[in-house]
Design a protein around this motif. Structure first.
Motif, PDB file in Angstrom:
ATOM      1  N   VAL A  35      24.377  39.110  34.210  1.00 28.84           N
ATOM      2  CA  VAL A  35      25.141  39.837  35.681  1.00 28.84           C
ATOM      3  C   VAL A  35      25.585  39.023  36.596  1.00 28.84           C
ATOM      4  O   VAL A  35      26.426  39.680  36.990  1.00 28.84           O
ATOM      5  N   LYS A  36      25.660  37.795  36.800  1.00 19.64           N
ATOM      6  CA  LYS A  36      27.207  36.584  37.208  1.00 19.64           C
ATOM      7  C   LYS A  36      28.129  36.824  37.031  1.00 19.64           C
ATOM      8  O   LYS A  36      29.124  38.010  37.861  1.00 19.64           O
ATOM      9  N   GLU A  75      12.878  43.183  48.155  1.00 25.52           N
ATOM     10  CA  GLU A  75      11.912  42.444  48.685  1.00 25.52           C
ATOM     11  C   GLU A  75      12.708  41.451  49.605  1.00 25.52           C
ATOM     12  O   GLU A  75      14.186  41.181  49.160  1.00 25.52           O
ATOM     13  N   ASN A  86      15.587  39.925  42.396  1.00 28.01           N
ATOM     14  CA  ASN A  86      16.121  39.287  43.949  1.00 28.01           C
ATOM     15  C   ASN A  86      16.998  38.234  42.754  1.00 28.01           C
ATOM     16  O   ASN A  86      16.155  36.962  42.560  1.00 28.01           O
ATOM     17  N   LEU A  87      18.269  38.394  43.493  1.00 31.32           N
ATOM     18  CA  LEU A  87      19.080  37.047  42.798  1.00 31.32           C
ATOM     19  C   LEU A  87      18.467  36.078  42.954  1.00 31.32           C
ATOM     20  O   LEU A  87      18.999  35.151  42.578  1.00 31.32           O
ATOM     21  N   ARG A  88      18.123  36.163  43.926  1.00 35.19           N
ATOM     22  CA  ARG A  88      18.331  34.027  44.886  1.00 35.19           C
ATOM     23  C   ARG A  88      17.224  33.193  44.030  1.00 35.19           C
ATOM     24  O   ARG A  88      17.023  32.447  44.424  1.00 35.19           O
ATOM     25  N   LYS A  89      15.929  34.056  44.106  1.00 35.13           N
ATOM     26  CA  LYS A  89      14.892  33.840  42.979  1.00 35.13           C
ATOM     27  C   LYS A  89      15.115  33.944  41.584  1.00 35.13           C
ATOM     28  O   LYS A  89      14.318  32.695  40.908  1.00 35.13           O
ATOM     29  N   ILE A  90      16.448  34.044  41.117  1.00 34.53           N
ATOM     30  CA  ILE A  90      16.159  34.041  39.513  1.00 34.53           C
ATOM     31  C   ILE A  90      17.248  33.293  39.953  1.00 34.53           C
ATOM     32  O   ILE A  90      18.649  32.801  39.992  1.00 34.53           O
ATOM     33  N   LYS A  91      17.042  31.472  39.395  1.00 33.72           N
ATOM     34  CA  LYS A  91      17.832  30.123  39.372  1.00 33.72           C
ATOM     35  C   LYS A  91      17.776  29.074  38.498  1.00 33.72           C
ATOM     36  O   LYS A  91      17.015  28.390  38.421  1.00 33.72           O
ATOM     37  N   GLU A  92      17.662  30.194  37.207  1.00 33.86           N
ATOM     38  CA  GLU A  92      17.478  29.291  35.631  1.00 33.86           C
ATOM     39  C   GLU A  92      18.085  28.288  35.827  1.00 33.86           C
ATOM     40  O   GLU A  92      18.228  27.033  35.858  1.00 33.86           O
ATOM     41  N   GLN A  93      19.605  28.398  36.089  1.00 30.07           N
ATOM     42  CA  GLN A  93      20.883  28.242  35.540  1.00 30.07           C
ATOM     43  C   GLN A  93      21.850  27.919  37.326  1.00 30.07           C
ATOM     44  O   GLN A  93      21.487  28.407  37.678  1.00 30.07           O
ATOM     45  N   LYS A  94      22.242  26.121  37.133  1.00 26.54           N
ATOM     46  CA  LYS A  94      22.764  25.872  37.782  1.00 26.54           C
ATOM     47  C   LYS A  94      23.084  26.119  38.252  1.00 26.54           C
ATOM     48  O   LYS A  94      24.567  26.184  37.330  1.00 26.54           O
ATOM     49  N   TRP A  95      23.980  26.047  39.691  1.00 24.79           N
ATOM     50  CA  TRP A  95      25.695  26.601  39.853  1.00 24.79           C
ATOM     51  C   TRP A  95      26.884  25.956  39.458  1.00 24.79           C
ATOM     52  O   TRP A  95      26.639  24.847  39.332  1.00 24.79           O
ATOM     53  N   LYS A 115      16.692  34.869  28.209  1.00 26.93           N
ATOM     54  CA  LYS A 115      17.456  34.414  29.520  1.00 26.93           C
ATOM     55  C   LYS A 115      18.284  33.805  30.065  1.00 26.93           C
ATOM     56  O   LYS A 115      19.031  35.153  31.214  1.00 26.93           O
ATOM     57  N   ALA A 162      32.181  30.486  39.622  1.00 27.79           N
ATOM     58  CA  ALA A 162      31.309  30.467  39.499  1.00 27.79           C
ATOM     59  C   ALA A 162      31.260  30.862  38.320  1.00 27.79           C
ATOM     60  O   ALA A 162      29.601  30.656  37.721  1.00 27.79           O
ATOM     61  N   ILE A 192      21.163  36.882  30.041  1.00 30.87           N
ATOM     62  CA  ILE A 192      21.089  38.146  30.545  1.00 30.87           C
ATOM     63  C   ILE A 192      21.179  37.743  31.781  1.00 30.87           C
ATOM     64  O   ILE A 192      22.758  37.862  32.806  1.00 30.87           O
ATOM     65  N   GLU A 193      21.102  36.986  32.329  1.00 22.82           N
ATOM     66  CA  GLU A 193      21.099  36.238  33.829  1.00 22.82           C
ATOM     67  C   GLU A 193      21.946  36.115  34.022  1.00 22.82           C
ATOM     68  O   GLU A 193      23.012  36.185  34.975  1.00 22.82           O
ATOM     69  N   HIS A 201      12.464  40.306  31.933  1.00 26.40           N
ATOM     70  CA  HIS A 201      12.451  39.105  32.044  1.00 26.40           C
ATOM     71  C   HIS A 201      11.832  37.821  32.976  1.00 26.40           C
ATOM     72  O   HIS A 201      10.975  37.105  32.575  1.00 26.40           O
ATOM     73  N   TYR A 202      12.348  38.185  33.886  1.00 25.78           N
ATOM     74  CA  TYR A 202      11.689  37.637  35.360  1.00 25.78           C
ATOM     75  C   TYR A 202      11.004  37.877  36.186  1.00 25.78           C
ATOM     76  O   TYR A 202       9.936  37.914  36.877  1.00 25.78           O
ATOM     77  N   LEU A 244      17.330  42.345  33.214  1.00 25.37           N
ATOM     78  CA  LEU A 244      16.567  40.921  34.034  1.00 25.37           C
ATOM     79  C   LEU A 244      15.631  41.010  34.566  1.00 25.37           C
ATOM     80  O   LEU A 244      14.647  40.182  34.880  1.00 25.37           O
ATOM     81  N   ASP A 260      28.311  29.388  33.473  1.00 29.03           N
ATOM     82  CA  ASP A 260      26.957  29.787  32.656  1.00 29.03           C
ATOM     83  C   ASP A 260      26.925  31.035  31.701  1.00 29.03           C
ATOM     84  O   ASP A 260      26.260  30.859  30.336  1.00 29.03           O
ATOM     85  N   ARG A 290      27.853  23.478  28.802  1.00 31.83           N
ATOM     86  CA  ARG A 290      28.178  23.594  29.981  1.00 31.83           C
ATOM     87  C   ARG A 290      29.430  22.467  30.092  1.00 31.83           C
ATOM     88  O   ARG A 290      30.414  22.429  30.800  1.00 31.83           O
ATOM     89  N   TYR A 331      33.329  23.756  31.486  1.00 32.58           N
ATOM     90  CA  TYR A 331      33.771  22.923  32.583  1.00 32.58           C
ATOM     91  C   TYR A 331      34.769  22.178  31.931  1.00 32.58           C
ATOM     92  O   TYR A 331      36.063  22.409  32.909  1.00 32.58           O
TER      93      TYR A 331
END
Lengths: 491, 79, 119, 228
Positions: A158-159, B79, C110-119, A151, A224, A154-155, C105-106, C102, A228, A293, A297
Motif C-alpha cells: 500500500v505504501k 474515523e 486508518n493509515l496512521r494506525k497501521i504501523k507494523e513496520q517502522k519507517w 500483513k 520511504a 500488504i502494508e 488484516h487490521y 488491509l 518495507d 531490511r 537500506y
C-alpha cells in the motif's frame, strides 16, 4: 541481425500465453520465464557486438521518428537489457524451488511482465512510451510485493503503491508540459529543441520527471517505501527489485537528465543528494536487526553512491557509476538470494538467528560472504574496481568540495563494512554449541546453481574488469554525446 | 456558452472539495463520480468525443462501481 | 472575465490536481487517499486535453464531408489520455484490492494506525 | 501540522507549474506531429477517426503496453485476493427488487450491443476498443447487481482475454516477418469511411474490445466475490 523488438515481444507474448497452460498442464508454467529470459539473454548477447559499432534504431508500425514510436538499442540500452535478462534468468531458476504457493502461475506472469516493463523502459526512444513501460514495471512490482498476502506484505505494498502513483502522476504532468512546448514526444526530437525555449519552463518538467522517476529509484527524500517493500516481498522478488527495478528508475533519470535535457546545472544538486542518500542508507542499515531490511537500506546507500558518481558528469565518473551499478546488481541479487534461502531454513529474518549457519549451510553462507565482501568493496571482487573508479574520478576533479564528499563516502564505506562483517561474524563464529537436529543441510540445486553463477561472475569480473569496460565506456560516451544520439535518430 | 463552462468548472471544483470534506465515504465516492462526469462533459466541449466516451464509461461508471464495492467490503465512515 | 474564460480549463485541471494531491498527502483514510488519486488522474487528463485544444476547432474525425484539416484539434493528447485513463483504472483497482485486504488484516483503514513496520 | 506542510509543498509545485504554463497559451494552434497526423492520417492509415489511427497505428505500441497494464492489474488483483472460489450454494443473498431485476435484464443485451457497435466502428466514429470494452464490462456490473448468483465463467473470460492479446501480438509479428516493422499495417487500406477499411486497425480494435471487456468484467467479478 536480430530485431531488438523481440526483446520485448517474446516475454510479453509468453506472459499472455501462460494462463492457457492451466488447460494443458500446470507443471509447465514455471519454466516459461526461464525460456523467455534465456531467449532474451541470447538475443542481447548477439546484438552486443553490432551495438558497439553503431546504435540500432527500429521504428514501429512503419512510421519513422518523430511520427511513430521507435526503439533505440544503444550501448546503454543493451547493457541494461543484458543485465535484466541475466539477473532475471538466474532468479527464475531460483524460483523453481523457492515459490511453492498453490497459485504459482500468477507469480510467473507478473514476474515476466515486470522484466518486460524494465526491458521496454531501457529500449524505448519515446518519452510517453517510457512512461507506459514504467507503469507496467511499477504495477507488477506492487502486486508482487503483496504476493504472499500477509500483513507486512500488504502494508508495504500500500505504501509503495501510493507513493508510486503520486510519482507517476508527476511524470505525466511533466510529459504534458513537454508536449505542450515542443509538440512532439520523441526524445531525440525534444532534445534537439530543448535549448530553444526559456530555461525556467524547461526546468519545471525536468524537476517533475526527476521527482517522479526518483520515487522508483529511491533517491533521498523519496525512499520511504523501499525498506518495507524490499523486506516483505518474496526473496526472489527482493533480488529483482533491488537488482533491477531501482536501477531502471535510475536509468530513466539518467536518460532524462543527460540525453533529454543535457542539463548540467542540476547535476551539482544531484551530487549532494547522492551523498546524503548514501549516508542515510548506510546509517539506517547499521541499526537493523532484520537481515532483509539491512540489505534494503544498503541498496539505498549504493544507489546514492551511483547517483553521486553519475552526477560528477565526466566520462570517468559516469564510467565508474555504471560499473558500480553492474556490480551492485550482481552482488545485491546474490545477497538477497542467499539470505532468502537462509531465512527459509532458519524461519526468521533476525540476524541473530543466523548463528552457526556457516556449519549448517556451508555453500549458501560462503556465497553470502562473497556477496558481502563484494558490496563493501574488497579487492578480488567486482565491488572493488567500481568504488575505486568512482573515487578516482571524484578526486580527479581537484575541487575541495569533491575532497570532502570523497571523505564522506569513505566514512560510509567503513560503516558498510562494519555491519556486513557483523553478519559474516554471526554466520561463522557465533553459536558454537551444536544443538541436536542441526545437521548440514545442502540447499537444492536450483538454489545453488544461480547463486554460484553469481559468485563466478563477481569473481571473474572483479579480476578482469576489462571484460565489461568496453561497453561501459561506449555507454558513457553515448550519454555525454547528445548530438550523436539526436543525429542517429533524426537524420 | 462560456458561462456554462464556467459554471461546470466551478461545480467540478466544488465536488472535488466535497470529496475532500465528506466523512461518509459513500458520499465522497459519489462526489468523485460527479467530478468524472463533469470532466467527461468538458472533454466533449474540448472536441474530444473519444475521451469523453472513455471517461464516462470508465471514469464515471466503472470506477464508481469498483469504489462502491470496496467501500461496502470495508468500513463506510472515516474515523 | 476575459482572463477567466481564457484560462478556465487550466484552472479547473490544476485545481483538481492540487485538491487530489492534498487529499493524498493530508488524509488518513486509505479509501479517501485512493479517491484523491482518482481526482488527480482526472485533473491530469483534463490538462492534457486542454493542451491540444484549438479555439473554434472540431473533433479530429472526418465523419462528414466538408471538415477542414486546419480546424481540427490535436489528436495526440486525446490518444495519450485514452491510455492514461486505462492506466488510472488499473492502478485504482489494484489499490482498492489492497485496501480490502488491509482492512481484513487490521480491521481499520486508518493509515496512521497501521504501523507494523517502522519507517 | 501535516496539512500545513502539504499545503506549502503544493503551493511551491503550483508556482512552478504556473511559471512553466506561460509558454503554453490556451487554444492556439501549436501542434507539430499532431498536424501531420491530421493531414496525412487518412492517406496513411485509412481510418477516418484520427484519434483511432493515432492510438492503434502511429502509437500502437503504447496501446500494446496499455492492454498489458490492464492485464497486469487483473492478474495482480486476483493474486492479492487469493484463489478464486465459487459462491457456495446455500449462501444467503439479498434478492434485488423487481424493478432492478427487470431493468437489468432489459438493459444487459442492449449494453452488450452498444459496446460491440462502438468497438466495431472505432475507426469511423468516436469510440473504440476501450470505450466499447468498458461499456460491455458495465453491462456485466449491472448483471451482478440485478441477477443474483449469476457469474461469468472464469475459464471463458481467460480464453477471451488471452486470444485478444495474442491477436494483437500475432498481427504485429506478421508485420515484422513480411519484412516491415512490428505492427506494420499490412492489410489493404480500402475505401475510407466504409466498415471494411483501414487494414488491421479494426481487427486490433475488436480484439482490444473483447479483451478489455472481459478483463474489466473479471476485475469486478473478483472484487464482488464476498468469500475468501
Amino acid at each position: 541481425m536480430v530485431n531488438p523488438i523481440l526483446l520485448i515481444v517474446i516475454p510479453l507474448g509468453l506472459a499472455f500465453v501462460v494462463p492457457l497452460f492451466r488447460f494443458i498442464s500446470k507443471k509447465i508454467e514455471k519454466f516459461i520465464p526461464f525460456f523467455a529470459l534465456l531467449a532474451n539473454l541470447i538475443i542481447s548477447l548477439t546484438l552486443f557486438p553490432h551495438v558497439l559499432e553503431k546504435p540500432i534504431h527500429v521504428s514501429i508500425g512503419g512510421f519513422l521518428p518523430p511520427l511513430g514510436i521507435n526503439l533505440v538499442a544503444g550501448p546503454l540500452g543493451i547493457l541494461f537489457a543484458m543485465l535484466i535478462a541475466l539477473v532475471g534468468f538466474l532468479v527464475s531458476i531460483y524460483a523453481f524451488a523457492y515459490i511453492k504457493e498453490k497459485d504459482q502461475e500468477k507469480y510467473h506472469i507478473l514476474y515476466l511482465l515486470l522484466l518486460t516493463g524494465a526491458t521496454g523502459v531501457v529500449l524505448t526512444g519515446d518519452i510517453f512510451n517510457l512512461f507506459v513501460f514504467f507503469e507496467i514495471l511499477c504495477i507488477s512490482s506492487y502486486s508482487l510485493v503483496a504476493y504472499f498476502g500477509d500483513k507486512p506484505g500488504i502494508e508495504s505494498a500500500v505504501k509503495y503503491l501510493i507513493q508510486g502513483a503520486v510519482g507517476s502522476s508527476l511524470v505525466l504532468i511533466g510529459i504534458g508540459l513537454l508536449y505542450g512546448q515542443f509538440g512532439t514526444l520523441n526524445m531525440a526530437d525534444i532534445a534537439s529543441n530543448i535549448h530553444s525555449v526559456h530555461s525556467i519552463s524547461v526546468f519545471i518538467p525536468l524537476v517533475l520527471l526527476i521527482t517522479g522517476f526518483g520515487v522508483e529509484a529511491a533517491i533521498f527524500p523519496l525512499n520511504a517505501w523501499l525498506p518495507d517493500a524490499h523486506s516483505s516481498a518474496p526473496s526472489s522478488i527482493s533480488a529483482i527489485l533491488s537488482g533491477i527495478a531501482i536501477e531502471v528508475g535510475l536509468y530513466a533519470i539518467v536518460r532524462v537528465v543527460f540525453t533529454l535535457f543535457g542539463a548540467s546545472s542540476i547535476l551539482t544538486f544531484l551530487l549532494f543528494l547522492g551523498v546524503i542518500t548514501l549516508l542515510i542508507g548506510e546509517l539506517c542499515a547499521f541499526n537493523q536487526e532484520n537481515i532483509k531490511r539491512m540489505l534494503a537500506y544498503s541498496s539505498i546507500g549504493q544507489i546514492g553512491l551511483i547517483v553521486f558518481a553519475l552526477s560528477i558528469g565526466s566520462l570517468s565518473g559516469i564510467n565508474g557509476g555504471l560499473f558500480q551499478l553492474v556490480s551492485h546488481t550482481l552482488s545485491k541479487a546474490l545477497l538477497f538470494l542467499a539470505a532468502g534461502y537462509m531465512i527459509f531454513r532458519s524461519g526468521s529474518m533476525n540476524i541473530s538467528s543466523f548463528e552457526g549457519m556457516g556449519k549448517k549451510m556451508p555453500y549458501t553462507s560462503f556465497a553470502f560472504t562473497i556477496g558481502a565482501f563484494s558490496i563493501v568493496g574488497l579487492p578480488p571482487f567486482i565491488g572493488f574496481p567500481g568504488k575505486f573508479m568512482i573515487l578516482k574520478a571524484a578526486l580527479f576533479e581537484q575541487d575541495i568540495l569533491f575532497t570532502i564528499l570523497v571523505f564522506l563516502i569513505l566514512l560510509a564505506t567503513i560503516i558498510e563494512g562494519a555491519y556486513f562483517f557483523r553478519v559474516v561474524q554471526t554466520i561463522y563464529f557465533k553459536g558454537e554449541k551444536s544443538t541436536p537436529g542441526q545437521e548440514r543441510e545442502i540447499a537444492p540445486l536450483s538454489v545453488l546453481i544461480p547463486v554460484f553463477i553469481f559468485v563466478g561472475l563477481i569473481v571473474v569480473i572483479g579480476i578482469y574488469p576489462k571484460l565489461i569496460t568496453e561497453i561501459l565506456e561506449s555507454s558513457a560516451s553515448e550519454l555525454l554525446n547528445r548530438a550523436d544520439y539526436i543525429k542517429n535518430i533524426l537524420p | 456558452m462560456e458561462i456554462v463552462i464556467l459554471i461546470l468548472v466551478f461545480l467540478m471544483i466544488v465536488s472535488a472539495i466535497a470529496a475532500l470534506i465528506f466523512k461518509d465515504l459513500m458520499n465522497a465516492v459519489i462526489a468523485s463520480c460527479v467530478v468524472s462526469l463533469i470532466a467527461a462533459v468538458l472533454f466533449y466541449f474540448l472536441q474530444a468525443p473519444d475521451v469523453a466516451m472513455a471517461e464516462a464509461a470508465i471514469g464515471a461508471a466503472l470506477v464508481t462501481g469498483i469504489f462502491v464495492i470496496a467501500v461496502k467490503r470495508t468500513k463506510r465512515f472515516e474515523e | 472575465m476575459n482572463f477567466l474564460s481564457e484560462y478556465i480549463y487550466y484552472i479547473g485541471a490544476f485545481s483538481l490536481i492540487f485538491i487530489g494531491l492534498f487529499i493524498v498527502l493530508a488524509k488518513k483514510n486509505l479509501i479517501k487517499v485512493i479517491i484523491g488519486l482518482s481526482i488527480v488522474d482526472t485533473g491530469i487528463n483534463l490538462f492534457l486535453i486542454t493542451l491540444g485544444y484549438i479555439r473554434g476547432g472540431t473533433a479530429p474525425v472526418f465523419s462528414k464531408p466538408g471538415l477542414k484539416a486546419e480546424n481540427m484539434v490535436d489528436p495526440v493528447p486525446q490518444a495519450l489520455v485514452l491510455t492514461a485513463i486505462v492506466i488510472g483504472v488499473a492502478v485504482l483497482a489494484l489499490a482498492l484490492t489492497l485496501a480490502i485486504k488491509l482492512y481484513k488484516h487490521y480491521g481499520t483503514l486508518n493509515l496512521r494506525k497501521i504501523k507494523e513496520q517502522k519507517w | 501540522m501535516r496539512k500545513l506542510i502539504s499545503l506549502i509543498l503544493l503551493v511551491i509545485i503550483a508556482g512552478g507549474i504556473v511559471l512553466s504554463l506561460k509558454e503554453i497559451p490556451f487554444g492556439i494552434s501549436k501542434i507539430k506531429i499532431g498536424d501531420y497526423y491530421i493531414k496525412k492520417g487518412i492517406e496513411e492509415t485509412g481510418a477516418t477517426n484520427i484519434v483511432t489511427s493515432v492510438v492503434v497505428s502511429y502509437r500502437g505500441f503504447d496501446t500494446l503496453g496499455e492492454i498489458t497494464i490492464l492485464f497486469t492489474a487483473a492478474i495482480g488483483l486476483s493474486a492479492v485476493l487469493g484463489t478464486y472460489r465459487k459462491r457456495k450454494a446455500g449462501e444467503k443473498v439479498e434478492p434485488p427488487s423487481f424493478i432492478v431485476k427487470t431493468g437489468c435484464r432489459f438493459l444487459f443485451p442492449i449494453l452488450l450491443l452498444v459496446g460491440a457497435y462502438i468497438f466495431i466502428h472505432g475507426h469511423l466514429t468516436p469510440g473504440g476498443g476501450f470505450q466499447g470494452g468498458a461499456i460491455i464490462a458495465s453491462a456485466f456490473l449491472l448483471m451482478y447487481l440485478g441477477c443474483e448468483g449469476k457469474r461469468i465463467n472464469e475459464n471463458t473470460s481467460i480464453v477471451v482475454e488471452v486470444l485478444g492479446a495474442l491477436t494483437f501480438i500475432v498481427l504485429g509479428i506478421i508485420g515484422l516477418t513480411i519484412g516491415k516493422d512490428f505492427l506494420f499495417n499490412f492489410l489493404p487500406k480500402g475505401e475510407p469511411n466504409t466498415l471494411l477499411s483501414a487494414g488491421i486497425i479494426p481487427v486490433i480494435y475488436i480484439a482490444i474490445g473483447f479483451k478489455v471487456g472481459s478483463e474489466l468484467a473479471g476485475i469486478i467479478d473478483h472484487l464482488i466475490e464476498k468469500n475468501q
